[in-house]
Design an enzyme around this catalytic site. Structure first.
Site, PDB file in Angstrom:
ATOM      1  N   LYS A 290      37.297   6.331  -5.257  1.00 42.50           N
ATOM      2  CA  LYS A 290      37.080   4.926  -5.612  1.00 42.50           C
ATOM      3  C   LYS A 290      35.651   4.555  -5.286  1.00 42.50           C
ATOM      4  O   LYS A 290      35.109   5.002  -4.272  1.00 42.50           O
ATOM      5  CB  LYS A 290      38.031   4.024  -4.801  1.00 42.50           C
ATOM      6  CG  LYS A 290      37.744   2.540  -4.987  1.00 42.50           C
ATOM      7  CD  LYS A 290      38.713   1.637  -4.265  1.00 42.50           C
ATOM      8  CE  LYS A 290      38.290   0.176  -4.509  1.00 42.50           C
ATOM      9  NZ  LYS A 290      39.149  -0.793  -3.855  1.00 42.50           N
TER      10      LYS A 290
ATOM     11  N   GLU B 215      37.822 -12.972   1.368  1.00 44.39           N
ATOM     12  CA  GLU B 215      38.167 -11.779   2.146  1.00 44.39           C
ATOM     13  C   GLU B 215      37.772 -11.855   3.614  1.00 44.39           C
ATOM     14  O   GLU B 215      36.590 -11.981   3.949  1.00 44.39           O
ATOM     15  CB  GLU B 215      37.494 -10.549   1.498  1.00 44.39           C
ATOM     16  CG  GLU B 215      38.010  -9.259   2.073  1.00 44.39           C
ATOM     17  CD  GLU B 215      37.498  -8.032   1.335  1.00 44.39           C
ATOM     18  OE1 GLU B 215      36.826  -8.177   0.292  1.00 44.39           O
ATOM     19  OE2 GLU B 215      37.759  -6.930   1.829  1.00 44.39           O
TER      20      GLU B 215
ATOM     21  N   GLU C 181      44.036   1.149  -6.294  1.00 47.96           N
ATOM     22  CA  GLU C 181      42.758   0.567  -5.859  1.00 47.96           C
ATOM     23  C   GLU C 181      42.930  -0.148  -4.509  1.00 47.96           C
ATOM     24  O   GLU C 181      42.096  -0.011  -3.610  1.00 47.96           O
ATOM     25  CB  GLU C 181      42.331  -0.426  -6.950  1.00 47.96           C
ATOM     26  CG  GLU C 181      40.900  -0.859  -6.881  1.00 47.96           C
ATOM     27  CD  GLU C 181      40.564  -1.834  -8.022  1.00 47.96           C
ATOM     28  OE1 GLU C 181      41.037  -1.638  -9.168  1.00 47.96           O
ATOM     29  OE2 GLU C 181      39.840  -2.802  -7.753  1.00 47.96           O
TER      30      GLU C 181
ATOM     31  N   GLU D  17      36.179  -8.634 -15.526  1.00 44.36           N
ATOM     32  CA  GLU D  17      36.576  -9.042 -14.163  1.00 44.36           C
ATOM     33  C   GLU D  17      35.375  -9.640 -13.408  1.00 44.36           C
ATOM     34  O   GLU D  17      35.504 -10.652 -12.712  1.00 44.36           O
ATOM     35  CB  GLU D  17      37.120  -7.817 -13.423  1.00 44.36           C
ATOM     36  CG  GLU D  17      37.666  -8.148 -12.061  1.00 44.36           C
ATOM     37  CD  GLU D  17      38.229  -6.914 -11.350  1.00 44.36           C
ATOM     38  OE1 GLU D  17      38.966  -6.131 -11.988  1.00 44.36           O
ATOM     39  OE2 GLU D  17      37.917  -6.732 -10.169  1.00 44.36           O
TER      40      GLU D  17
ATOM     41  N   LYS E 210      34.604 -13.420 -11.700  1.00 47.25           N
ATOM     42  CA  LYS E 210      34.135 -13.619 -10.322  1.00 47.25           C
ATOM     43  C   LYS E 210      32.823 -14.411 -10.294  1.00 47.25           C
ATOM     44  O   LYS E 210      32.581 -15.181  -9.373  1.00 47.25           O
ATOM     45  CB  LYS E 210      33.989 -12.272  -9.623  1.00 47.25           C
ATOM     46  CG  LYS E 210      35.349 -11.614  -9.341  1.00 47.25           C
ATOM     47  CD  LYS E 210      35.190 -10.206  -8.829  1.00 47.25           C
ATOM     48  CE  LYS E 210      36.533  -9.593  -8.472  1.00 47.25           C
ATOM     49  NZ  LYS E 210      36.434  -8.146  -8.224  1.00 47.25           N
TER      50      LYS E 210
HETATM   51  C1  LIG Z   1      33.694  -6.613  -4.710  1.00 48.70           C
HETATM   52  C2  LIG Z   1      34.273  -7.771  -4.992  1.00 48.70           C
HETATM   53  O1  LIG Z   1      35.613  -8.001  -4.821  1.00 48.70           O
HETATM   54  C3  LIG Z   1      36.443  -7.085  -4.117  1.00 48.70           C
HETATM   55  C4  LIG Z   1      37.506  -7.862  -3.459  1.00 48.70           C
HETATM   56  C5  LIG Z   1      38.698  -8.133  -4.094  1.00 48.70           C
HETATM   57  C6  LIG Z   1      39.000  -7.516  -5.328  1.00 48.70           C
HETATM   58  C7  LIG Z   1      38.190  -6.557  -5.832  1.00 48.70           C
HETATM   59  C8  LIG Z   1      38.528  -5.874  -7.114  1.00 48.70           C
HETATM   60  O2  LIG Z   1      39.602  -6.126  -7.678  1.00 48.70           O
HETATM   61  O3  LIG Z   1      37.720  -5.081  -7.622  1.00 48.70           O
HETATM   62  C9  LIG Z   1      37.002  -6.055  -5.088  1.00 48.70           C
HETATM   63  O4  LIG Z   1      37.423  -4.908  -4.390  1.00 48.70           O
HETATM   64  C10 LIG Z   1      33.491  -8.914  -5.496  1.00 48.70           C
HETATM   65  O5  LIG Z   1      34.064  -9.980  -5.701  1.00 48.70           O
HETATM   66  O6  LIG Z   1      32.250  -8.796  -5.654  1.00 48.70           O
END
Ligand SMILES: C=C(O[C@H]1C=CC=C(C(=O)O)[C@@H]1O)C(=O)O
Length: 472
Positions: A229, A279, A323, A458, A462
């Site tokens: 990953k 987080e 993941e 995605e 964000k």
């Molecule tokens: C790396 C990020 O999110 C992380 C935290 C939650 C879900 C994530 C995802 O689904 O990829 C990422 O691991 C970001 O928002 O920049």
């Protein structure tokens, strides 16, 4: 830390204060080392963000973190003590600094109140080394001159000062009384350091490279068996027509994301790193550590039924479970050698934010004897939620694949108190703000089977949080 049973409110006269400071100066003269004097008092209800905004000076360090939905916020500014470090030992170096300061701290007042006593505001960048010209060092810990925090209905103000063997007591006393007066009568109408005429608007956004190509680079490393990953991010540089005020942006973020940590870390050179992160990296309170595995994302639905369907799809997604599983597995594997016995539910649940939903597993463990929060942090950071797995291989590739230094993006940002407690968030959903410029960050976890187009979508989701805060 030495706690003296002196009530600062009852001993607020200049004479009583000078008497107390003389005691501190005697202690400093005893071994020739300056003392950190920390005075905590409970004050009437204050909004720490409003206080920070009223007193904001772009030339000073500041720290702010808030969890609006649990009515907890802490603000501190103007450093009396600062420590910086870099390299793999940066967490140990920070702990040594904190131990040294606490060994020569004299605290009075409501030290046991929520957020009483001195706090150490800390920011660790994603990597343990930074590049020339970056906004923040690899590790910075500071003790603020003043701190205001709210926990539910309790507001605590803390003033910190240094007393040296040759300090002039009258000058110090005057400074304390001035600071005390400042918190009794906050001037909310004080002119902001950055004049804000109207809501700034973004007139230019630039981004180097194509994120889909970056993701393909990550997939190639996965196909070659180098990593399982890797989390890859993109940045957008936005320019506005008027100066941005980081704390005003933060006010918008905290309103829209009450379940996240709203945060701001200023470097005293006009740059602030701000965001609304979902987080938690680690929290330690009353001998218990809490962390979480947060990864895997889906958009929110337009209706309750669409939202529930998207959530169910995310919970059932083999790719997203894998993941998120990497993150949980790494947390447990990294904590166990320190003597932790992590507890967690067997299945993830959904964590719903205004713009996205994630898979989430809370993890808790009793703190083993002799282990500090920073020992756990050194093991956990960066988790595969922002780095990858195996960690070293993933982290070694991120800089080249992404093409920009991450700085505090995906770094560890938080505070520690004198009781061994503290809390750190992960610096995601964030931006580096300076003048009319905002560098906005967003990343996504890549595993075998990830689709570059979907990962791009995605990161767009964000980005939306910060973009909306910028646009008002
Ligand atoms: C790396 C990020 O999110 C992380 C935290 C939650 C879900 C994530 C995802 O689904 O990829 C990422 O691991 C970001 O928002 O920049």
């Amino acid at each position: 830390m030495t706690i003296l049973p002196i009530n600062p409110t009852e001993n607020a006269s200049p004479d009583a204060l000078i008497g107390f400071l003389r005691q501190c100066r005697e202690a400093a003269r005893g071994d020739g080392r300056e003392r950190l004097v920390s005075i905590s008092i409970q004050v009437g209800a204050l909004d720490p963000l409003a206080v920070l905004e009223a007193i904001f000076e772009s030339g000073e360090l500041h720290f702010y973190a808030e969890r609006p939905n649990i009515h907890t916020a802490i603000a501190g500014a103007e450093a009396v003590l600062v420590h910086e470090a870099s390299g793999p030992e940066r967490f140990e170096s920070a702990q040594r600094f904190i131990d040294d300061v606490l060994a020569r701290t004299i605290a009075v007042g409501d030290v046991d109140a929520p957020f009483g006593g001195p706090h150490f505001f800390s920011a660790f960048t994603f990597l343990d080394q930074v590049e020339q010209g970056e906004a923040f060092p690899a590790a910075r810990v500071f003790v603020p001159r003043w701190q205001v925090a709210r926990a539910g209905e309790v507001t605590t103000a803390v003033a910190n000062l240094l007393v040296a063997p040759d300090s002039d007591l009258a000058t110090l006393a005057e400074r304390v009384l001035r600071a005390h007066g400042k918190f009794k009568h906050i001037d909310y109408d004080a002119k902001p350091a950055v004049p804000v005429t109207s809501q700034p608007c973004v007139f230019q956004t630039t981004e180097a490279g194509d994120f889909r190509t970056t993701v393909k680079g990550g997939l190639a490393a996965i196909a070659a068996g180098v990593v399982k990953k890797i989390v890859l991010a993109r940045v957008q540089d936005m320019q506005t027509n008027a100066p941005l005020h980081p704390l005003r942006l933060l006010n918008g973020l905290r309103e829209r994301f009450p379940e996240c940590y709203s945060f701001s870390v200023a470097n005293g050179r006009g740059q602030s790193f701000i965001g609304a992160s979902p987080e938690r990296l680690v929290r330690v309170s009353k001998g218990v550590l809490e962390t979480e595995a947060l990864a895997g994302s889906a958009r929110r639905g337009q209706s309750a039924s669409e939202d529930a369907a998207l959530g169910a799809e995310l919970l059932a997604s083999e790719k997203d479970r894998r993941e998120q599983g990497h993150v949980l597995e790494s947390i447990v594997r990294r904590l166990e050698p320190l003597g932790f016995a992590p507890q967690f539910p067997s299945q993830p649940v959904l964590r719903k934010l205004a713009n996205v939903q994630h898979l989430h597993t809370p993890v808790s463990a009793v703190m083993p004897a002799g282990i500090h929060l920073l020992d756990a942090l050194a093991r956990l950071h960066p988790t595969p939620a922002v780095g990858g797995s195996p960690r070293e291989e993933a982290v070694a590739r991120i800089r080249d694949l992404e093409g920009f230094p991450r700085g505090l993006y995906a770094g560890a940002i938080g505070w520690l108190n004198a009781r061994g407690g503290g809390e750190f968030l992960v610096g995601i959903r964030s931006a580096l703000v300076e003048g009319r410029n905002a560098r906005v960050y967003a990343g996504a976890g890549i595993v075998a089977g990830s689709d570059p187009e979907r990962e791009f979508a995605e990161t767009e989701l964000k980005f939306r949080a910060m973009r909306e805060a910028l646009l008002g």
